[in-house]
Design an enzyme around this catalytic site. Structure first.
Site, PDB file in Angstrom:
ATOM      1  N   ALA A 167       6.065 -18.478  -7.632  1.00  0.00           N
ATOM      2  CA  ALA A 167       5.876 -17.237  -7.277  1.00  0.00           C
ATOM      3  C   ALA A 167       4.788 -16.916  -6.261  1.00  0.00           C
ATOM      4  O   ALA A 167       4.538 -16.423  -5.100  1.00  0.00           O
ATOM      5  CB  ALA A 167       5.764 -16.105  -8.334  1.00  0.00           C
ATOM      6  N   ASP A 168       3.459 -17.716  -6.665  1.00  0.00           N
ATOM      7  CA  ASP A 168       2.156 -17.712  -5.908  1.00  0.00           C
ATOM      8  C   ASP A 168       2.659 -18.671  -4.549  1.00  0.00           C
ATOM      9  O   ASP A 168       2.159 -18.087  -3.349  1.00  0.00           O
ATOM     10  CB  ASP A 168       1.448 -18.457  -6.660  1.00  0.00           C
ATOM     11  CG  ASP A 168       0.316 -17.584  -7.586  1.00  0.00           C
ATOM     12  OD1 ASP A 168       0.216 -16.420  -7.061  1.00  0.00           O
ATOM     13  OD2 ASP A 168      -0.115 -17.979  -8.682  1.00  0.00           O
ATOM     14  N   LEU A 169       3.352 -19.745  -4.623  1.00  0.00           N
ATOM     15  CA  LEU A 169       3.435 -20.449  -3.472  1.00  0.00           C
ATOM     16  C   LEU A 169       4.429 -20.001  -2.369  1.00  0.00           C
ATOM     17  O   LEU A 169       3.946 -19.932  -1.170  1.00  0.00           O
ATOM     18  CB  LEU A 169       4.149 -21.853  -4.087  1.00  0.00           C
ATOM     19  CG  LEU A 169       3.217 -22.878  -4.647  1.00  0.00           C
ATOM     20  CD1 LEU A 169       3.805 -23.896  -5.212  1.00  0.00           C
ATOM     21  CD2 LEU A 169       1.863 -23.215  -3.760  1.00  0.00           C
TER      22      LEU A 169
END
Length: 394
Positions: A167-169
């Site tokens: 999700a962050d990436l």
């Protein structure tokens, strides 16, 4: 020559999504200034072991090709430094909680008065609108709330998260795309704009075909483990000496698979004639394939499948990945100079460009490593810098 020469980025982010975005911009040649509080405020610096020269491996993975500046944004003098740097910046990016930049007088509306060409990118858990705005968002909870965990794992394991912070990436990647698009649009309009990136939105977008399946059919997607919701066979199979992923994407590849493993009889079976039929009769087909493939050695089957043009590959651990000759040939491990070390190994960039090549020009910086250098470039005198230090502004 780099792809983004003369682009200046003020990076007020920490942890993963923002730093991943700005590392990509730095790899492409932008001058990225990483801003932290005095002493360093990026939590990932301490997310170890392992450590090298008192910096965590986690921190090192997203912070190369940047310079480091420390500023106390809770002070008026610190915020004034940001405003001065904004005058010559192309991009400012932050991942503070919604409302923090407004509280400090550093909102897009205020900063765009200083520099109308500024591109202002905000990354947050849930974005700047909606009932969840302002709530913090970390990758694992976003994977949960954004639907990814509900389709990851098997019926036996139950919902699980992906082994890396996707999700962050993916939010970092979407932020990069939006910034590059805004820079290009600015060439025509002469104006910057505000970008609002949400981890939640990003995770929903990354559901891709699974989301589309639901929107079209109304059927809630289930856990499929390592199987594919739309294609059969497309999964790992056990061989005599390990697991091999076989990814059959069309009817022709299925025909070749049957021929390779000696199951030509399946080609006359109407239950498996098309992918739609194979989905309908998934369990029957998989039982037959599993029993047959279990008689093969992994390397032998892989060689045969590749020779027949059928996508397949062994499940490799990280050590095996980095020892693979393909990894070396693609320059996916690079060496960078590092303070008090001969060098440090970093993951290479997947961006391969023929003229504007990617290279590591700067090691992941120590907190505030370039503070004096950057402030001097922006017109601060030695006396002013000394006073800012004395007053704990930098």
């Amino acid at each position: 020559m780099k792809a983004l020469p003369n682009i200046k980025v003020l990076d007020l982010t920490r942890v993963l999504a923002g730093p991943y975005c700005t590392m990509i911009l730095g790899d492409l040649g932008a001058d990225v200034i990483k801003v932290e509080a005095p002493g360093g405020s990026d939590d990932t610096r301490k997310w170890g072991p392992p450590f090298i020269a008192n910096e965590s491996a986690y921190y090192l993975c997203t912070n190369r090709n940047k310079r480091a500046l420390t500023i106390n944004l809770r002070t008026v003098q610190g915020r004034n430094i940001i405003k001065k740097l904004v005058k010559s910046s192309d991009v400012i990016i932050h991942n503070f909680k919604t409302g923090a930049m407004e509280k400090w007088g550093l909102s897009y509306e205020e900063l765009s008065q200083i520099n109308e060409q500024l591109i202002f990118c905000s990354i947050s858990g849930f974005g700047e609108t909606g009932p969840l705005k302002g709530q913090p968002g970390y990758d694992a909870m976003i994977q949960a709330m954004g639907g990814l965990m509900s389709i990851t794992g098997s019926k036996e394991s139950g919902p699980t998260k992906v082994g890396v912070a996707v999700a962050d990436l993916s939010a970092g990647l979407y932020a990069t795309i939006a910034i590059l698009a805004a820079l290009n649009e600015r060439n025509n309009s002469g104006k910057g704009q505000k970008i609002d990136i949400s981890l939640f939105d990003t995770q929903i977008a990354m559901l891709a075909n699974v989301a589309s399946n639901y929107l079209i059919s109304g059927k809630v997607p289930e856990l499929h483990g390592n199987e594919h919701p739309n294609i059969v066979p497309y999964q790992p199979f056990h061989t005599k000496d390990g697991q091999l992923v076989v990814a059959v994407g069309n009817d022709t590849q299925f025909e070749k698979l049957c021929q390779v493993i000696g199951l030509d009889s399946l080609l006359a079976d109407s239950r498996f004639a098309t992918n739609a039929k194979r989905l309908e009769n998934r369990e029957e087909l998989l039982n037959i394939l599993k029993e047959t493939i279990l008689n093969w050695k992994k390397a032998d089957l892989h060689e045969k499948l590749v020779g027949a043009g059928i996508p397949s590959g062994p499940i490799q651990n990280v050590k095996e990945v980095f020892e693979h000759p393909q990894t070396s040939e693609r320059n996916m491990v690079v060496k960078a100079a590092f303070p008090n070390q001969e060098s440090v190994s970093l993951v290479g960039s997947p961006l391969k460009m023929s003229r504007t090549k990617i290279s590591v020009e700067r090691h992941p910086p120590k907190a505030g490593e370039h503070t004096e250098e950057i402030l001097t470039e922006h017109g601060f005198s030695e006396e002013e810098i000394a006073l800012l230090k004395k007053e704990n502004v930098i």
